[in-house]
Design an enzyme around this catalytic site. Structure first.
Site, mmCIF file in Angstrom:
data_model
loop_
_atom_site.group_PDB
_atom_site.id
_atom_site.type_symbol
_atom_site.label_atom_id
_atom_site.label_comp_id
_atom_site.label_asym_id
_atom_site.label_seq_id
_atom_site.Cartn_x
_atom_site.Cartn_y
_atom_site.Cartn_z
ATOM 1 N N GLU A 65 6.174 -17.639 -5.032
ATOM 2 C CA GLU A 65 7.326 -17.850 -5.914
ATOM 3 C C GLU A 65 8.446 -18.579 -5.190
ATOM 4 O O GLU A 65 8.544 -18.517 -3.963
ATOM 5 C CB GLU A 65 7.861 -16.494 -6.404
ATOM 6 C CG GLU A 65 7.582 -16.190 -7.843
ATOM 7 C CD GLU A 65 8.307 -17.088 -8.845
ATOM 8 O OE1 GLU A 65 8.649 -18.245 -8.535
ATOM 9 O OE2 GLU A 65 8.501 -16.617 -9.969
ATOM 10 N N ASP A 66 9.274 -19.248 -5.967
ATOM 11 C CA ASP A 66 10.459 -19.888 -5.392
ATOM 12 C C ASP A 66 11.575 -18.886 -5.173
ATOM 13 O O ASP A 66 12.186 -18.835 -4.116
ATOM 14 C CB ASP A 66 10.927 -21.047 -6.292
ATOM 15 C CG ASP A 66 11.054 -20.643 -7.757
ATOM 16 O OD1 ASP A 66 10.661 -19.521 -8.129
ATOM 17 O OD2 ASP A 66 11.546 -21.458 -8.556
ATOM 18 N N ASP A 69 15.125 -13.104 -8.708
ATOM 19 C CA ASP A 69 16.506 -12.785 -9.066
ATOM 20 C C ASP A 69 16.567 -11.322 -9.478
ATOM 21 O O ASP A 69 16.784 -10.442 -8.657
ATOM 22 C CB ASP A 69 16.951 -13.741 -10.179
ATOM 23 C CG ASP A 69 18.420 -13.618 -10.499
ATOM 24 O OD1 ASP A 69 19.086 -12.754 -9.905
ATOM 25 O OD2 ASP A 69 18.931 -14.382 -11.345
ATOM 26 N N PHE A 103 23.846 -19.382 -8.195
ATOM 27 C CA PHE A 103 22.785 -20.227 -8.722
ATOM 28 C C PHE A 103 22.481 -21.343 -7.728
ATOM 29 O O PHE A 103 23.369 -22.052 -7.284
ATOM 30 C CB PHE A 103 23.184 -20.816 -10.075
ATOM 31 C CG PHE A 103 21.999 -21.324 -10.839
ATOM 32 C CD1 PHE A 103 21.191 -20.456 -11.550
ATOM 33 C CD2 PHE A 103 21.664 -22.666 -10.805
ATOM 34 C CE1 PHE A 103 20.069 -20.916 -12.223
ATOM 35 C CE2 PHE A 103 20.543 -23.142 -11.478
ATOM 36 C CZ PHE A 103 19.751 -22.261 -12.191
ATOM 37 N N ARG A 120 15.060 -30.615 -8.870
ATOM 38 C CA ARG A 120 13.856 -30.031 -8.270
ATOM 39 C C ARG A 120 13.403 -30.818 -7.046
ATOM 40 O O ARG A 120 12.811 -30.264 -6.131
ATOM 41 C CB ARG A 120 12.692 -30.010 -9.274
ATOM 42 C CG ARG A 120 12.835 -29.019 -10.401
ATOM 43 C CD ARG A 120 11.507 -28.872 -11.138
ATOM 44 N NE ARG A 120 11.654 -28.255 -12.450
ATOM 45 C CZ ARG A 120 11.696 -26.947 -12.673
ATOM 46 N NH1 ARG A 120 11.629 -26.104 -11.671
ATOM 47 N NH2 ARG A 120 11.826 -26.472 -13.892
#
Ligand code: XMP
Ligand code: MG
Length: 183
Positions: A103-104, A107, A156, A169
């Site tokens: 996963e990136d 959260d 963010f 991205r």
């Protein structure tokens, strides 16, 4: 794309290209050691994990197979709800496999805790998680994440796979956006 080309959009650079590459290499060494002699299936979560999957897999010194899933979590705005829909499923049968989800970012952790349970229900030998970034809210959900690249503040972030409205991205670093971009 490098930071010079998006200077005006950024508040600051959180991790440079070099810092990311170093950390990904470190994660790969841990994974190589932990999975020695076992076949690993890397499951990348589209689209954010594309960069970390590409770099992590190439830093590994053992054979792995790779597959991809795309999920969307229902929620209001930027808050995920934990109700997840599969947009693209795996092509691989997980029965008896050692699965490592890549996963990136985590959260709230709701998306991944749903995904992990979903993959476990398919009969793999094991399911672990590797995420490049983790925000502090993830602590609220009971989810065991074996490999974490960086613990970051609740801001963010974009770049290296992570987007804002599908943009950024392709940055080769990770940064936070200037308020004028999203307000
Ligand atoms: P949860 O809250 O379920 O959601 O752990 C994780 C997903 O939320 C997205 N996300 C972000 N995307 N910058 C992004 O570009 C961020 O700072 C960020 N925080 C959460 C992302 O899709 C992740 O998979
Ligand atoms: Mg993601």
């Amino acid at each position: 794309m490098d930071s010079l080309h998006v200077q005006d959009d950024l508040k600051h650079v959180l991790y440079t290209k070099e810092q990311i590459q170093d950390r990904v290499k470190g994660l790969a060494e841990e994974i190589d050691a932990d999975y020695a002699g076992r076949d690993v299936l890397l499951v990348g979560v589209l689209k954010g994990a594309v960069m970390v999957m590409a770099d992590l897999s190439r830093a590994l010194q053992s054979h792995v197979t790779m597959d991809w899933m795309a999920v969307s979590s229902y929620g209001s705005g930027t808050q995920s709800s934990g109700v997840v829909r599969i947009l693209k499923d795996l092509e691989t049968d997980l029965m008896g496999k050692h699965v490592l989800i890549v996963e990136d970012i985590i959260d709230s952790g709701l998306t991944l805790s749903w995904l992990k349970a979903n993959l476990i229900s398919r009969g793999p030998a094991s399911v672990e998680i590797c995420t490049l970034l983790r925000k502090p809210d993830a602590a609220k959900v009971e989810i065991d994440v074996k490999y974490v690249g960086f613990e970051i503040p609740s801001e963010f972030v974009v770049g290296y796979g992570l987007d804002f409205a599908e943009k950024y991205r392709n940055l080769d670093f990770i940064g936070t956006l200037a308020p004028h971009v999203y307000s």
